[in-house]
Design an enzyme around this catalytic site. Structure first.
Site, PDB file in Angstrom:
ATOM      1  N   LYS A 159     -10.699   1.767   0.877  1.00 23.35           N
ATOM      2  CA  LYS A 159     -11.347   0.575   1.431  1.00 23.35           C
ATOM      3  C   LYS A 159     -12.816   0.613   1.000  1.00 23.35           C
ATOM      4  CE  LYS A 159     -10.877  -1.750   5.839  1.00 23.35           C
ATOM      5  NZ  LYS A 159     -10.476  -3.062   5.364  1.00 23.35           N
TER       6      LYS A 159
HETATM    7  C1  LIG Z   1      -7.224  -5.954   1.666  1.00 25.51           C
HETATM    8  C2  LIG Z   1      -6.622  -5.518   2.951  1.00 25.51           C
HETATM    9  N1  LIG Z   1      -5.289  -5.327   3.020  1.00 25.51           N
HETATM   10  C3  LIG Z   1      -4.693  -4.945   4.160  1.00 25.51           C
HETATM   11  C4  LIG Z   1      -5.416  -4.717   5.310  1.00 25.51           C
HETATM   12  C5  LIG Z   1      -4.733  -4.269   6.561  1.00 25.51           C
HETATM   13  O1  LIG Z   1      -5.077  -2.938   6.817  1.00 25.51           O
HETATM   14  P1  LIG Z   1      -5.094  -2.376   8.297  1.00 25.51           P
HETATM   15  O2  LIG Z   1      -3.799  -2.724   8.895  1.00 25.51           O
HETATM   16  O3  LIG Z   1      -5.278  -0.904   8.134  1.00 25.51           O
HETATM   17  O4  LIG Z   1      -6.229  -3.013   8.995  1.00 25.51           O
HETATM   18  C6  LIG Z   1      -6.799  -4.911   5.280  1.00 25.51           C
HETATM   19  C7  LIG Z   1      -7.590  -4.711   6.476  1.00 25.51           C
HETATM   20  O5  LIG Z   1      -8.338  -3.811   6.562  1.00 25.51           O
HETATM   21  C8  LIG Z   1      -7.414  -5.308   4.079  1.00 25.51           C
HETATM   22  O6  LIG Z   1      -8.735  -5.502   4.011  1.00 25.51           O
END
Ligand SMILES: Cc1ncc(COP(=O)(O)O)c(C=O)c1O
Length: 326
Positions: A159
């Site tokens: 991330k």
């Molecule tokens: C690009 C992206 N995909 C998927 C997710 C979903 O991830 P999570 O369930 O860990 O929040 C997020 C959110 O953080 C995201 O930014």
């Protein structure tokens, strides 16, 4: 959503007032997006506020940091304490939490070797990310003209701040064209994910979702929903998803910390299923809410309680609830 400037921010080991949580304009991260972050949610439970899956979020934060050579100068436990401290100082009972680790100011060569590593934690109350009515009505989605970056370009499982320029372009384009959210395809034309969410389809009572081979961030909500769905007896198939899979699905929904479980009712003007929240999606929403609120005890270990002896009857709290022993 606007920020309340009377809130407190955890910054490099201190809790500081909102307006004091500043970064210099020469910070490496400001110029190059050289940081990593997390998004978590804190929920109200009968035992007080609890952060959902904090251990998994911090694990992913450290893994993301590792990709970019960001040596976080705190341990996992220290950051967990810092997250709790941030929520407590703000007296939030439920909120969104945003820890971010980034290269600060000490030169702007692309290699950030000499830059200090800074760690900040923000928290604020944040309702349904795509609007309150999205939870029941579902959202209208468009396929982005931007492709989701491939893992040969940036680690998609990390991330990383800079990677979100890709999401931002897609989200802005969707909004400019009157849609609620963008769906990005991967470099081979299969579905990757939403600008900030993973995707699930429902077909013939089975759930389908993709994985990192489709350039997605492996969401922690996604993994929680997979586990909950299997516990409910659903078959969950993990494979590449095409646009045709989505168009012919009975139901579709997004998952993510911000959106939680949000139905998708339309893709570029075409109805998904009957064009409203389907029964499987609704069941997953309810089951997910039971997990995050601590009502479903099977998922109690997913909740990191803020204060072991918390009492809802604490003086100054708007609502008084009887404390429940755990
Ligand atoms: C690009 C992206 N995909 C998927 C997710 C979903 O991830 P999570 O369930 O860990 O929040 C997020 C959110 O953080 C995201 O930014």
């Amino acid at each position: 959503m606007t920020f309340d400037k009377t809130n407190w921010v955890w910054m490099n080991g201190d809790v500081v007032p909102w307006n004091g949580a500043t970064v210099h304009v020469s910070a490496h991260a400001l110029h190059y997006g050289s940081g990593v972050f997390e998004g978590m949610r804190c929920y109200e439970t009968e035992n007080g506020p609890a952060v959902f899956r904090m251990d998994r979020h911090l694990e992913r934060l450290f893994a993301s940091a590792e990709w970019y050579g960001i040596r976080i100068p705190y341990s996992n436990d220290e950051l967990a304490d810092a997250v709790c401290e941030t929520i407590r100082r703000n007296d939030f009972t439920s909120c969104y939490v945003r820890p971010i680790c980034y290269f600060g100011s000490s030169g702007l060569a692309l290699n950030p070797r000499q830059c200090p590593i800074e760690v900040t934690i923000l928290a604020w109350p944040w309702g349904a990310y795509l609007g309150e009515e999205s939870v029941e009505r579902g959202v209208r989605v468009t396929v982005a003209s931007w492709t989701k970056f491939h893992s040969r370009m940036l680690p998609t499982v990390a991330k990383g701040c800079g990677g979100y320029m890709n999401s931002m372009l897609a989200a802005r384009e969707a909004a400019d064209n009157g849609f609620d959210e963008a769906l990005l395809l991967d470099d081979s034309g299969n579905i990757a994910e939403g600008s900030g969410e993973n995707l699930f389809l429902v077909r013939d009572g089975r759930l389908l979702t993709n994985d990192e081979s489709s350039s997605i961030l492996l969401g922690i909500t996604r993994e929680s929903v997979i586990e909950i769905a299997r516990d409910l007896g659903y078959e969950v198939e993990i494979r590449m998803l095409s646009l045709d899979d989505l168009r012919s699905a009975d139901e579709a929904f997004f998952t993510g910390t911000a959106v939680e479980v949000t139905p998708i009712r339309e893709l570029d003007g075409n109805l998904i299923g009957v064009g409203k929240r389907g029964p499987v999606t609704e069941r997953m929403q309810r089951a997910f809410a039971a997990a995050t609120s601590g009502r479903d005890k099977r998922y109690a270990t997913w909740l990191h309680l803020l204060t072991p002896n918390f009492s809802w009857a604490r003086p100054g709290r708007a609502r008084a609830r009887p404390p429940t022993p755990h």
